[in-house]
Structures are given as C-alpha cells and as structure tokens.
Design an enzyme around this catalytic site. Structure first.
Site, PDB file in Angstrom:
ATOM      1  N   LYS A  94     -60.894  42.908  81.976  1.00 61.18           N
ATOM      2  CA  LYS A  94     -60.655  43.000  80.773  1.00 61.18           C
ATOM      3  C   LYS A  94     -59.449  42.698  79.727  1.00 61.18           C
ATOM      4  O   LYS A  94     -60.081  42.694  78.961  1.00 61.18           O
ATOM      5  CB  LYS A  94     -61.605  44.463  81.100  1.00 61.18           C
ATOM      6  CG  LYS A  94     -62.205  45.064  81.997  1.00 61.18           C
ATOM      7  CD  LYS A  94     -62.836  46.383  80.723  1.00 61.18           C
ATOM      8  CE  LYS A  94     -64.514  47.030  82.049  1.00 61.18           C
ATOM      9  NZ  LYS A  94     -64.705  47.920  81.864  1.00 61.18           N
ATOM     10  N   ASP A 141     -45.973  41.160  77.326  1.00 65.98           N
ATOM     11  CA  ASP A 141     -47.517  42.144  77.558  1.00 65.98           C
ATOM     12  C   ASP A 141     -48.394  41.612  76.559  1.00 65.98           C
ATOM     13  O   ASP A 141     -48.374  40.320  76.162  1.00 65.98           O
ATOM     14  CB  ASP A 141     -47.326  42.959  77.494  1.00 65.98           C
ATOM     15  CG  ASP A 141     -47.179  44.302  78.404  1.00 65.98           C
ATOM     16  OD1 ASP A 141     -46.579  43.576  79.804  1.00 65.98           O
ATOM     17  OD2 ASP A 141     -47.592  45.250  78.595  1.00 65.98           O
ATOM     18  N   VAL A 142     -49.759  40.998  77.204  1.00 64.50           N
ATOM     19  CA  VAL A 142     -50.950  40.678  76.599  1.00 64.50           C
ATOM     20  C   VAL A 142     -51.648  41.579  75.595  1.00 64.50           C
ATOM     21  O   VAL A 142     -51.912  41.337  74.708  1.00 64.50           O
ATOM     22  CB  VAL A 142     -51.984  39.891  76.961  1.00 64.50           C
ATOM     23  CG1 VAL A 142     -53.268  40.928  78.016  1.00 64.50           C
ATOM     24  CG2 VAL A 142     -53.272  38.927  76.442  1.00 64.50           C
ATOM     25  N   PRO A 149     -39.367  50.858  73.101  1.00 63.37           N
ATOM     26  CA  PRO A 149     -39.068  51.912  71.513  1.00 63.37           C
ATOM     27  C   PRO A 149     -39.296  53.078  72.467  1.00 63.37           C
ATOM     28  O   PRO A 149     -38.957  54.112  71.068  1.00 63.37           O
ATOM     29  CB  PRO A 149     -40.500  51.562  71.285  1.00 63.37           C
ATOM     30  CG  PRO A 149     -41.531  51.051  71.882  1.00 63.37           C
ATOM     31  CD  PRO A 149     -40.505  50.494  72.415  1.00 63.37           C
ATOM     32  N   GLU A 204     -41.354  46.786  86.005  1.00 59.30           N
ATOM     33  CA  GLU A 204     -40.413  48.255  84.792  1.00 59.30           C
ATOM     34  C   GLU A 204     -39.228  48.646  85.499  1.00 59.30           C
ATOM     35  O   GLU A 204     -38.194  48.594  85.228  1.00 59.30           O
ATOM     36  CB  GLU A 204     -41.388  48.778  83.700  1.00 59.30           C
ATOM     37  CG  GLU A 204     -40.385  49.268  82.329  1.00 59.30           C
ATOM     38  CD  GLU A 204     -41.551  50.056  81.846  1.00 59.30           C
ATOM     39  OE1 GLU A 204     -41.480  49.169  80.703  1.00 59.30           O
ATOM     40  OE2 GLU A 204     -41.016  51.013  82.179  1.00 59.30           O
TER      41      GLU A 204
HETATM   42  C1  LIG Z   1     -44.298  48.524  76.370  1.00 63.88           C
HETATM   43  C2  LIG Z   1     -44.444  48.563  77.446  1.00 63.88           C
HETATM   44  O1  LIG Z   1     -42.848  47.976  77.714  1.00 63.88           O
HETATM   45  N1  LIG Z   1     -45.172  48.011  78.860  1.00 63.88           N
HETATM   46  C3  LIG Z   1     -44.870  48.702  80.080  1.00 63.88           C
HETATM   47  C4  LIG Z   1     -45.117  49.610  80.000  1.00 63.88           C
HETATM   48  O2  LIG Z   1     -47.059  50.072  80.833  1.00 63.88           O
HETATM   49  P1  LIG Z   1     -48.262  49.084  79.858  1.00 63.88           P
HETATM   50  O3  LIG Z   1     -49.283  50.079  79.790  1.00 63.88           O
HETATM   51  O4  LIG Z   1     -47.879  48.337  78.529  1.00 63.88           O
HETATM   52  O5  LIG Z   1     -48.651  48.453  80.999  1.00 63.88           O
HETATM   53  P2  LIG Z   1     -50.092  47.150  81.294  1.00 63.88           P
HETATM   54  O6  LIG Z   1     -51.007  47.862  80.670  1.00 63.88           O
HETATM   55  O7  LIG Z   1     -50.576  46.669  79.313  1.00 63.88           O
HETATM   56  O8  LIG Z   1     -50.162  45.860  82.139  1.00 63.88           O
HETATM   57  C5  LIG Z   1     -48.709  45.069  82.015  1.00 63.88           C
HETATM   58  C6  LIG Z   1     -49.646  43.764  81.689  1.00 63.88           C
HETATM   59  O9  LIG Z   1     -50.322  43.701  83.357  1.00 63.88           O
HETATM   60  C7  LIG Z   1     -51.632  42.533  82.481  1.00 63.88           C
HETATM   61  N2  LIG Z   1     -52.414  43.640  82.938  1.00 63.88           N
HETATM   62  C8  LIG Z   1     -52.638  44.949  83.494  1.00 63.88           C
HETATM   63  C9  LIG Z   1     -53.804  45.551  83.935  1.00 63.88           C
HETATM   64  C10 LIG Z   1     -55.244  44.982  84.460  1.00 63.88           C
HETATM   65  O10 LIG Z   1     -56.030  45.023  84.542  1.00 63.88           O
HETATM   66  N3  LIG Z   1     -54.839  43.078  83.776  1.00 63.88           N
HETATM   67  C11 LIG Z   1     -54.014  42.582  83.239  1.00 63.88           C
HETATM   68  O11 LIG Z   1     -53.597  41.658  82.696  1.00 63.88           O
HETATM   69  C12 LIG Z   1     -51.312  43.002  80.978  1.00 63.88           C
HETATM   70  O12 LIG Z   1     -50.927  41.317  81.109  1.00 63.88           O
HETATM   71  C13 LIG Z   1     -50.691  44.029  80.686  1.00 63.88           C
HETATM   72  O13 LIG Z   1     -50.140  43.328  79.456  1.00 63.88           O
HETATM   73  O14 LIG Z   1     -45.652  49.968  82.755  1.00 63.88           O
HETATM   74  C14 LIG Z   1     -45.882  48.481  82.539  1.00 63.88           C
HETATM   75  C15 LIG Z   1     -45.595  48.962  84.317  1.00 63.88           C
HETATM   76  O15 LIG Z   1     -46.236  49.917  84.958  1.00 63.88           O
HETATM   77  C16 LIG Z   1     -45.595  47.494  82.358  1.00 63.88           C
HETATM   78  O16 LIG Z   1     -44.190  46.698  82.733  1.00 63.88           O
HETATM   79  C17 LIG Z   1     -45.411  46.931  80.789  1.00 63.88           C
HETATM   80  O17 LIG Z   1     -45.292  46.435  80.825  1.00 63.88           O
HETATM   81 MN   LIG Z   2     -48.979  46.927  78.000  1.00 63.02          MN
END
Ligand SMILES: CC(=O)N[C@H]1[C@@H](OP(=O)(O)OP(=O)(O)OC[C@H]2O[C@@H](n3ccc(=O)[nH]c3=O)[C@H](O)[C@@H]2O)O[C@H](CO)[C@H](O)[C@@H]1O
Ligand SMILES: [Mn+2]
Length: 330
Positions: free
Chosen positions: A101, A187-188, A210, A279
């Site tokens: 998604k 990240d997207v 941050p 991370e």
């Molecule tokens: C702000 C920040 O530093 N965010 C980090 C954090 O949580 P985040 O909450 O930012 O993780 P996230 O759910 O955004 O996942 C990281 C990235 O994986 C990809 N994705 C993830 C799930 C999915 O179903 N489909 C998909 O495409 C997508 O590009 C997303 O942006 O911790 C993660 C590991 O636990 C990653 O290190 C993220 O970079």
């Molecule tokens: Mn993210």
C-alpha cells in the site's frame, strides 16, 4: 573520460569479532578512482559574499567532533556549492521503495521531489514496487528519469524495510557503477517541502533523526542486546541517525549497504531481529565509519512534530500515516 567516476569493487571480507559488539568489517573499502568528482574546482569570475568569520548558527552544533559539517540553513552558500558541482555533469541515483500500500505515497513524493530535490542536476529515480500499474504518472523535469523495478513484496513490513540494504547493494553492483555518481535512498512516506540540493553531496552522509536530536546517548533507541551485531553499549554513540535517508558516492554507499546486509544476515542466522531493523545496523555502521557530512533534522522532519526554533526551514518530512492501515502486519 571513460573511467570518469568509475568504481572498483575489490572487497576482502573478514570478521573482526574481538567482542560481541564489533561490527563486521570489509576491508579494504571500495577503491574509488580519484577523479574530477572530488576536487572543488571553482569557475572563474563568479561573485559571492565574503565568508563570515563568526559562526552564523550559534544556536546549533554545525560540526561533528570528527569535523564533518552538520548542514543547517545559514551555514552554506548554495551559489558557491552549485558553482562547484553544476559543471561536473553528475548523475544522482535516487532509490525509493513502494511495496504494497505504500504506492499511495508516490505521487506526493515524486511531485514534491521534482519541485525541490536536486533541481538542476541529472536525477534517476529507481523505484522498487510490486505494483507497477499503480505508479502515478508524474511529469519529470529535463534530465530526470524514472525506472520501475518490479520487486516482490513481503507480508512483514520489517522485512520490506530491512531488505532495502541488500537491494541497493545489488542495484549498485548491477547498474549504478556505470549509471550514477551519487545515490540517495529515501523513505517514500515523505514529502519535500523546501530546497534539497548540492549541499548534501559528500562521500557518505547520514541524517540526524528528528526525534532524538539532543537526547542523551544512553536513551537512543540503539539495539541494546549484546547478542546482536548492531549492539551499542549505553556509553557509546554519537547521534541517532534516521534510516529514512542514506546517501553519498556510489562506492561508499555500496560499502555501507553490503556491510549492513551482512550484519542483518548474521543476526538472522542467530534469530535476532533488532529494535529498528536496518536503522539499528546503520547506526552501528556509522559508529565505526563516521559520515563525512551530517544532515540536520531540516532534512528529515516529521509532520506531527511542532517546529522548533532552530528549524529555520523544513526540507523533507515524514507524512502522517495510519500504520495499521498501510502496513501488511502489526
Ligand atoms: C523517519 C525514519 O528514519 N524512518 C525509519 C523508521 O520507521 P518508518 O515508520 O519511517 O518506516 P516505514 O514504514 O516508512 O518503512 C520504511 C520504508 O520501507 C518501505 N515500505 C515499508 C513498508 C511497506 O509495507 N512497504 C514499503 O514500501 C517504504 O519505502 C517506507 O518508506 O524505521 C524503519 C525501520 O524500522 C526505517 O529505518 C525507516 O527509514
Ligand atoms: Mn518512513
């Protein structure tokens, strides 16, 4: 010119495990041909303001203890940096993963990147997705292109986010060694809302998360179990870096992704899943391989956060998402 920016991969892989918390080490690191990319050649006849002799940002740290700049608004003159980099004819690869998604975040990500991200430079997005049909059509500026790479998703978000390391490593080996000079992995679930340009180019960059800027190191959410390769004891650590942004020259980022991938594999073999997936390993890596430039939280903010007084500009920010709704598992 044929060898311009060419990267040689010559790794020897060995273990350095004098204690449980030593990171894996690849040595020698990627050998990078010294080329026109790294010199700071400045064209003649360009006028700009005289550099200040006092710190323009006394409210924040603008340099690390190992003398890497920390990028804050007001610390650099973009016209000077662009004068150096614009004539180098560089290509900036940008990897973004949109699995399941998360394709819904692509439109805002790409549209805002076209407005703010590396404008004036050649940018090649490499978009990993399992849903190519749902990739939005976004008009790209001159010199910018997008390649969709079909990739299977996973039923675990933890797996999706940590597998990025391995996929970037392979992409670099298979394509970027000849197709790009620099790479950013972003990240997207994010949006650009201010300038992000050549001031972020360096051998290897990291971004200050941050949520932990100013937090005592013992409270950083590093992996704290000594059984993990990503383990960092409470009295160690410089900053807490965000996994949403990695970048640098192709060879340096290859070393980073290869090392983190190998560390994730060791943990997997030992049935350990670290606190924050890749991370956590990234933070371990940067403890022993210091970034040559550090991006302030201007380059990774979170929409839900109240803007603090030291944030003169927000350039890139994580959008608010409903975790339960967008992720394949809790
Ligand atoms: C702000 C920040 O530093 N965010 C980090 C954090 O949580 P985040 O909450 O930012 O993780 P996230 O759910 O955004 O996942 C990281 C990235 O994986 C990809 N994705 C993830 C799930 C999915 O179903 N489909 C998909 O495409 C997508 O590009 C997303 O942006 O911790 C993660 C590991 O636990 C990653 O290190 C993220 O970079
Ligand atoms: Mn993210």
């Amino acid at each position: 010119m044929l060898l311009y920016g060419f990267v040689y991969f010559s790794y020897t892989f060995y273990w350095l495990r004098s204690g449980m918390h030593d990171a894996l080490e690849f040595t020698p690191s990627v050998e990078i041909k010294q080329d026109v990319n790294t010199d700071l050649r400045f064209p003649e006849g360009i006028k700009y303001n005289q550099p200040a002799v006092s710190n323009s940002r006394p409210d924040v740290t603008t340099v690390t203890p190992w003398l890497a700049p920390i990028m804050w608004e007001g610390t650099f003159d973009l016209s000077v940096i662009d004068a150096i980099y614009l004539h180098k004819n560089i290509t900036v690869a940008t990897t973004v993963f949109a699995l399941g998604k998360y394709v819904r975040f692509l439109k805002d990500f790409l549209e805002s990147a076209e407005q703010h991200f590396m404008v004036g430079y050649r940018v090649h997005y490499y978009l990993f997705t399992d849903r190519p049909d749902e990739v939005p059509v976004v008009t790209l500026g001159p010199g910018r292109q997008l390649t969709v790479i079909k990739t299977p998703s996973s039923d675990r978000w933890q797996e999706i986010t940590l597998r990025r390391m391995e996929m970037i490593e392979k992409l670099i080996e298979e394509r970027l060694v000849t197709e790009a000079d620099y790479i950013f992995s972003l990240d997207v679930d994010t949006k650009f809302c201010g300038h992000w340009g050549s001031e972020t180019l360096a051998d290897i960059i990291a971004v200050l998360h941050p949520g932990y800027f100013g937090t005592p190191q013992r409270e950083f959410p590093y992996e704290r179990r000594p059984e993990s390769v990503a383990f960092i004891p409470p009295e160690e650590g410089d900053y807490y870096y965000g996994g949403a942004v990695i970048g640098g020259r192709i060879g340096y980022v290859h070393k980073l992704t290869k090392t983190c991938h190998a560390q994730l594999d060791v943990d997997r073999a030992n049935q350990i899943e670290v606190a924050w997936q890749e991370e956590s390993h990234l933070n371990k890596y940067f403890l022993y391989n210091k970034p040559s430039k550090v991006l302030s939280p201007e380059y990774l903010w979170q929409d839900f956060k109240e803007k603090t007084s030291n944030m003169k500009v927000i350039r890139f920010s994580q959008v608010i998402k409903n975790y339960a709704e967008v992720r394949p598992n809790p």
